[in-house]
Design an enzyme around this catalytic site. Structure first.
Site, PDB file in Angstrom:
ATOM      1  N   SER A 135      56.681  30.340  -3.011  1.00 30.17           N
ATOM      2  CA  SER A 135      57.896  31.058  -2.638  1.00 30.17           C
ATOM      3  C   SER A 135      57.609  32.490  -2.210  1.00 30.17           C
ATOM      4  CB  SER A 135      58.895  31.037  -3.797  1.00 30.17           C
ATOM      5  OG  SER A 135      58.327  31.586  -4.972  1.00 30.17           O
ATOM      6  N   SER A 175      61.362  41.812  -6.976  1.00 33.06           N
ATOM      7  CA  SER A 175      61.517  41.185  -5.657  1.00 33.06           C
ATOM      8  C   SER A 175      61.524  39.667  -5.763  1.00 33.06           C
ATOM      9  CB  SER A 175      60.378  41.633  -4.734  1.00 33.06           C
ATOM     10  OG  SER A 175      59.117  41.518  -5.389  1.00 33.06           O
ATOM     11  N   LYS A 187      55.329  42.556 -17.625  1.00 39.62           N
ATOM     12  CA  LYS A 187      56.775  42.305 -17.611  1.00 39.62           C
ATOM     13  C   LYS A 187      57.091  40.826 -17.763  1.00 39.62           C
ATOM     14  CE  LYS A 187      57.004  40.546 -13.291  1.00 39.62           C
ATOM     15  NZ  LYS A 187      57.731  39.352 -12.812  1.00 39.62           N
ATOM     16  N   ALA A 218      61.895  36.128  -4.098  1.00 44.46           N
ATOM     17  CA  ALA A 218      61.618  35.659  -2.739  1.00 44.46           C
ATOM     18  C   ALA A 218      62.895  35.309  -1.981  1.00 44.46           C
ATOM     19  CB  ALA A 218      60.687  34.446  -2.796  1.00 44.46           C
ATOM     20  N   LYS A 271      50.726  38.205  -9.829  1.00 46.45           N
ATOM     21  CA  LYS A 271      50.924  38.999 -11.033  1.00 46.45           C
ATOM     22  C   LYS A 271      50.351  38.242 -12.221  1.00 46.45           C
ATOM     23  CE  LYS A 271      55.220  40.908  -9.141  1.00 46.45           C
ATOM     24  NZ  LYS A 271      56.696  40.965  -9.251  1.00 46.45           N
ATOM     25  N   GLY A 292      56.659  44.710  -7.711  1.00 46.86           N
ATOM     26  CA  GLY A 292      57.969  45.309  -7.896  1.00 46.86           C
ATOM     27  C   GLY A 292      59.044  44.253  -8.041  1.00 46.86           C
TER      28      GLY A 292
END
EC number: 1.1.1.94
Length: 332
Positions: free
Chosen positions: A14, A139, A192, A141, A107, A137
């Site tokens: 994605s 975001s 995160k 998809a 990530k 950041g």
């Protein structure tokens, strides 16, 4: 804005698809490399990725291929999941040009080695002397494909490269800031996901908005402690790759990692959750890596420890969260 260039996006999931669409809309010559020939044909014929982003139209200039020759382009976006990155790079290193510019869009922290994506890339492609950057950041998809306003950060040790690449990626609805804190941006993107599992678990248990707010706030503090111990700058965690991404993934149900937590809190087993997701939830494996990293760095990480207990020790979520509330009192 940057001159038009030739780009390969490695990975047709994605996020890789969304970045390919974004760059093609910017007028760049973009090809997505992926393994599934049927998906590649559908992208080329119907301008849609039916597996990961069904119903969302892609820029018709975006091409897809299974031919690894496109990896020889001067700019390659790495949209390969973190845990698969090392073997993938090792198997495809022969296709990259010396001095290639690489923009990592994954990530996570590699289990076992505890390496960041930057470290994995340096170890596997160091002989090619690549120019490396990372984009991260808040975001999703699907929002990028819908042209909804999005802001991210792009970090490179080379300040001039960072400025150049932010121009390559930025567009009317996609704003890209630059940074030189590669470690901080990559650590924020990995950490995160652990906190998103924790936040989802809280909500799955029905513990309310107060609990979620406390968890997000203390989660940010834990992210900063771990990141600084790893060599990051503390202020990076107050930016888009830290607080921004944390807020998004802890509060929006499009987050795969939050979904894992929600379902754990409602009593589902991890194996069933991961099998039914259909996409990678990086936070599951990242939790094990971060838990080990915190122990080695001797950093207090109670939320990571709690999520690790739920995921890998089959501890009951209500018990784990009660234990968090019973910890010794301290200054903030």
């Amino acid at each position: 804005m940057a001159d038009k260039i030739s780009v390969c996006v490695a990975g047709g999931g994605s996020w890789g698809t969304a970045l390919g669409h974004l760059l093609a809309r910017g007028g760049h010559d973009v090809s997505i490399w992926l393994r599934d020939d049927a998906v590649a044909r559908t992208i080329n014929r119907k301008h849609e990725n039916p597996r990961y982003l069904p119903g969302l139209p892609l820029d018709p200039r975006l091409a897809a291929t299974t031919d690894p020759a496109v990896l020889a382009r001067p700019l390659v976006v790495l949209a390969v999941p973190c845990q698969q990155l090392r073997p993938w790079l090792a198997g495809h290193a022969c296709h990259f040009q010396p001095g290639v510019t690489l923009v990592n869009a994954a990530k996570g922290i590699e289990t076992g080695s505890l390496a960041t994506c930057a470290e994995i890339t340096a170890q596997e492609l160091g002989g090619l002397n690549p120019r490396y950057a990372v984009l991260s950041g808040p975001s999703f998809a699907a929002d990028v494909l819908r042209d909804l306003p999005t802001a991210v950060v792009l970090a490179s040790y080379d300040e001039a490269l960072g400025r150049y690449l932010r121009g390559v990626f930025s567009g009317p609805a996609f704003r890209c800031y630059s940074s030189t804190d590669v470690v901080g941006v990559e650590m924020g993107g990995a950490l995160k996901n652990v906190m998103a599992i924790a936040a989802g678990t809280c909500d799955g248990l029905g513990l309310g908005a107060n609990s979620r707010a406390a968890l997000v706030t203390r989660g940010l503090a834990e992210m900063s402690r771990l990141g600084v111990a790893r060599g990051a700058q503390a202020h990076t965690f107050m930016g888009l790759s830290g607080l921004g991404d944390l807020t998004l993934t802890c509060t929006d149900d499009l987050s795969r990692n939050r979904q894992v937590g929600l379902r754990l809190g409602r009593g589902e087993k991890l194996e069933h959750i991961t099998q039914s997701l259909g996409m990678v939830a990086e936070g599951v494996k990242t939790t094990a890596a971060i838990h080990e990293m915190a122990q080695k760095l001797q950093v207090e990480a109670p939320l990571t420890r709690a999520v690790y207990g739920i995921l890998y020790k089959e501890m009951a979520p209500p018990t784990v969260l009660s234990d968090l509330m019973a910890r010794d009192l301290r200054e903030e």
